[in-house]
Motif scaffolding. Structure first.
Motif, PDB file in Angstrom:
ATOM      1  N   GLU A 314      48.261  55.165  39.234  1.00 47.31           N
ATOM      2  CA  GLU A 314      47.613  53.857  39.135  1.00 47.31           C
ATOM      3  C   GLU A 314      48.598  52.696  39.316  1.00 47.31           C
ATOM      4  O   GLU A 314      48.333  51.750  40.059  1.00 47.31           O
ATOM      5  CB  GLU A 314      46.907  53.753  37.783  1.00 47.31           C
ATOM      6  N   ASP A 315      49.751  52.789  38.660  1.00 46.91           N
ATOM      7  CA  ASP A 315      50.713  51.679  38.742  1.00 46.91           C
ATOM      8  C   ASP A 315      51.221  51.488  40.172  1.00 46.91           C
ATOM      9  O   ASP A 315      51.386  50.371  40.652  1.00 46.91           O
ATOM     10  CB  ASP A 315      51.922  51.946  37.829  1.00 46.91           C
ATOM     11  N   HIS A 316      51.453  52.614  40.856  1.00 40.64           N
ATOM     12  CA  HIS A 316      51.971  52.491  42.222  1.00 40.64           C
ATOM     13  C   HIS A 316      50.897  52.017  43.203  1.00 40.64           C
ATOM     14  O   HIS A 316      51.193  51.305  44.152  1.00 40.64           O
ATOM     15  CB  HIS A 316      52.609  53.816  42.668  1.00 40.64           C
ATOM     16  N   ARG A 317      49.638  52.417  42.954  1.00 40.85           N
ATOM     17  CA  ARG A 317      48.545  51.869  43.787  1.00 40.85           C
ATOM     18  C   ARG A 317      48.515  50.361  43.647  1.00 40.85           C
ATOM     19  O   ARG A 317      48.394  49.627  44.628  1.00 40.85           O
ATOM     20  CB  ARG A 317      47.190  52.381  43.266  1.00 40.85           C
ATOM     21  N   LYS A 318      48.596  49.916  42.389  1.00 35.66           N
ATOM     22  CA  LYS A 318      48.538  48.457  42.150  1.00 35.66           C
ATOM     23  C   LYS A 318      49.710  47.766  42.823  1.00 35.66           C
ATOM     24  O   LYS A 318      49.550  46.699  43.410  1.00 35.66           O
ATOM     25  CB  LYS A 318      48.553  48.176  40.644  1.00 35.66           C
ATOM     26  N   GLN A 339      36.360  53.087  42.865  1.00 33.43           N
ATOM     27  CA  GLN A 339      36.808  52.728  41.506  1.00 33.43           C
ATOM     28  C   GLN A 339      38.295  53.043  41.306  1.00 33.43           C
ATOM     29  O   GLN A 339      38.931  52.503  40.408  1.00 33.43           O
ATOM     30  CB  GLN A 339      35.953  53.455  40.488  1.00 33.43           C
ATOM     31  N   ASP A 340      38.820  53.912  42.171  1.00 28.87           N
ATOM     32  CA  ASP A 340      40.264  54.191  42.097  1.00 28.87           C
ATOM     33  C   ASP A 340      41.082  52.941  42.399  1.00 28.87           C
ATOM     34  O   ASP A 340      42.286  52.919  42.153  1.00 28.87           O
ATOM     35  CB  ASP A 340      40.660  55.278  43.123  1.00 28.87           C
ATOM     36  N   LEU A 341      40.433  51.931  43.000  1.00 29.14           N
ATOM     37  CA  LEU A 341      41.175  50.719  43.368  1.00 29.14           C
ATOM     38  C   LEU A 341      40.785  49.523  42.482  1.00 29.14           C
ATOM     39  O   LEU A 341      41.162  48.387  42.772  1.00 29.14           O
ATOM     40  CB  LEU A 341      40.924  50.382  44.843  1.00 29.14           C
TER      41      LEU A 341
END
Ligand code: ATP
Ligand code: MG
Length: 365
Positions: A314-318, A339-341
């Motif tokens: 999650e942190d790296h996607r953000k 929702q993953d984003l």
């Protein structure tokens, strides 16, 4: 925004889609096999007349159709309020038609010029673990877009290389003719090397900045190898190899042998880093090219990010979304579950969701 409207006919399972309400950030979501990657592939066709999945043409065209067509309204570089139509048609017979602003165009380089595009997908890892050709393409994408003389020099170099190789394949070498071509070959090779090395000098600090925003990995080094020994002129390298060249029938040194080795603490990054870490490095490399393009040329490129959430926590996607958001370019993203984003974007009004099901695209309101 680079692309305002996108119309697709008969690309894989997308029989017809007319997407009029694209956003700076457009997210295509849906189950496996619904057509998400096909939509990104269609945008890629607009930038190169081919797919990023394979060079084969036929699998791209819907099984029941004779041809596929992709059309878009694309912002004119330097004037984001003016849009030109760009259309690409490919037929099973192999024929292709490219039109930019109503004019027939013969070279796909003009498409690349009109719509600079970067792709981040499952082939992304090849940039680290694949052969040098992938890294040369990466490097040359940047040089092509920032250095006006590059394309002509590149075409001239290819012509010389072909001529030289054909002379080397003859049983009796025509020495004087070979010398003439070698002189031109050396001149163009040095020019290409100069462009590439100069680009990399500008690129490296931008890459480091992007990587620092994506990860705390330190000790990543980009090591450029120009295609002949560091301590030798190209002329001397060719002279030293002349016997081997004649035996093998092709040119052994030059820009076609260049590489950009990507090292982590002195070892090849592909040999040592995890999949997620590798994806972050490739994202930093590709996003850095967008930043440099915009800094040097005031030009924007668009990004196609296929299955953005895969491999990333999650942190790296953000962090990746923040980096793309700050670049302020147009981004097309595919994922199974949008929702993953969630929570990835600062301004949610820049984001638009499109549901994809059996090749049919529906904008979510
Ligand atoms: N030439 C073709 N004609 C018709 N359908 C095709 C053709 N080529 C591929 N397809 C189908 O198109 C569909 C869309 O494929 P695509 O790769 O775009 O799916 P996706 O939504 O990205 O799936 P995933 O989540 O698994 O990556 C697949 O069901 C595939 O079998
Ligand atoms: Mg897919």
């Amino acid at each position: 925004m680079l692309i305002r409207r996108l119309e697709i006919t008969d690309v894989r399972n997308v029989k017809h889609a007319n997407i009029v309400d694209l956003s700076p950030i457009s997210i295509f979501y849906g189950v496996n096999g619904s057509g998400k990657t096909t939509l990104l592939e269609s945008i890629h066709i607009l930038s190169s007349a081919k797919s990023f999945r394979s060079h084969k043409l036929k699998p791209l065209i819907n099984n029941e159709a004779e041809r596929c067509v992709v059309f878009a309204e694309v912002a004119v570089q330097g004037d984001e309020d003016l849009f030109h139509p760009i259309g690409v048609q490919r037929s099973r017979s192999g024929e292709g038609l490219i039109k930019i602003n109503g004019e027939n165009v013969r070279s796909a380089a003009q498409l690349a010029e009109a719509l600079p595009l970067q792709v981040i997908n499952s082939d992304t890892f090849l940039l680290l673990g694949g052969g040098p050709v992938v890294r040369r393409q990466f490097l040359d994408w940047g040089v092509f877009h920032v250095e006006h003389g590059f394309h002509e020099a590149w075409k001239g170099f290819q012509r010389c290389l072909k001529q030289r190789n054909s002379l080397l394949r003859h049983d009796r070498i025509d020495g004087p003719t070979l010398q003439v071509w070698t002189r031109e070959y050396v001149k163009l090779s040095e020019q290409l090397d100069h462009y590439r090395a100069q680009y990399l000098r500008q690129f490296s600090p931008v890459f480091e900045r992007c990587l620092a925003q994506l990860s705390n990995l330190s000790g990543i080094e980009l090591r450029y190898q120009r295609g002949w020994a560091k301590d030798q002129t190209l002329e001397a390298a060719l002279a030293a190899q002349s016997e081997s060249e004649q035996q093998q029938g092709y040119t052994l040194s030059g820009p076609h042998r260049a590489d950009l080795r990507i090292l982590y603490q002195g070892q090849l990054a592909a040999d040592i880093l995890s999949r997620g870490q590798q994806k972050l490095i490739v994202c930093a490399l590709r996003v850095a090219q967008g930043y440099l393009l915009s800094e040097l040329n005031q030009r924007k490129c668009a990004y196609l990010v296929d299955d953005l959430p895969s491999e990333l926590d999650e942190d790296h996607r953000k962090a990746l979304c923040r980096l793309l958001d700050e670049l302020d370019c147009q981004v097309f993203i595919s994922c199974v579950d949008h929702q993953d984003l969630n929570g990835c974007w600062q301004q949610t009004d820049k984001v638009k969701l499109f549901h994809v099901e059996h090749g049919v695209v529906t904008a979510q309101t």
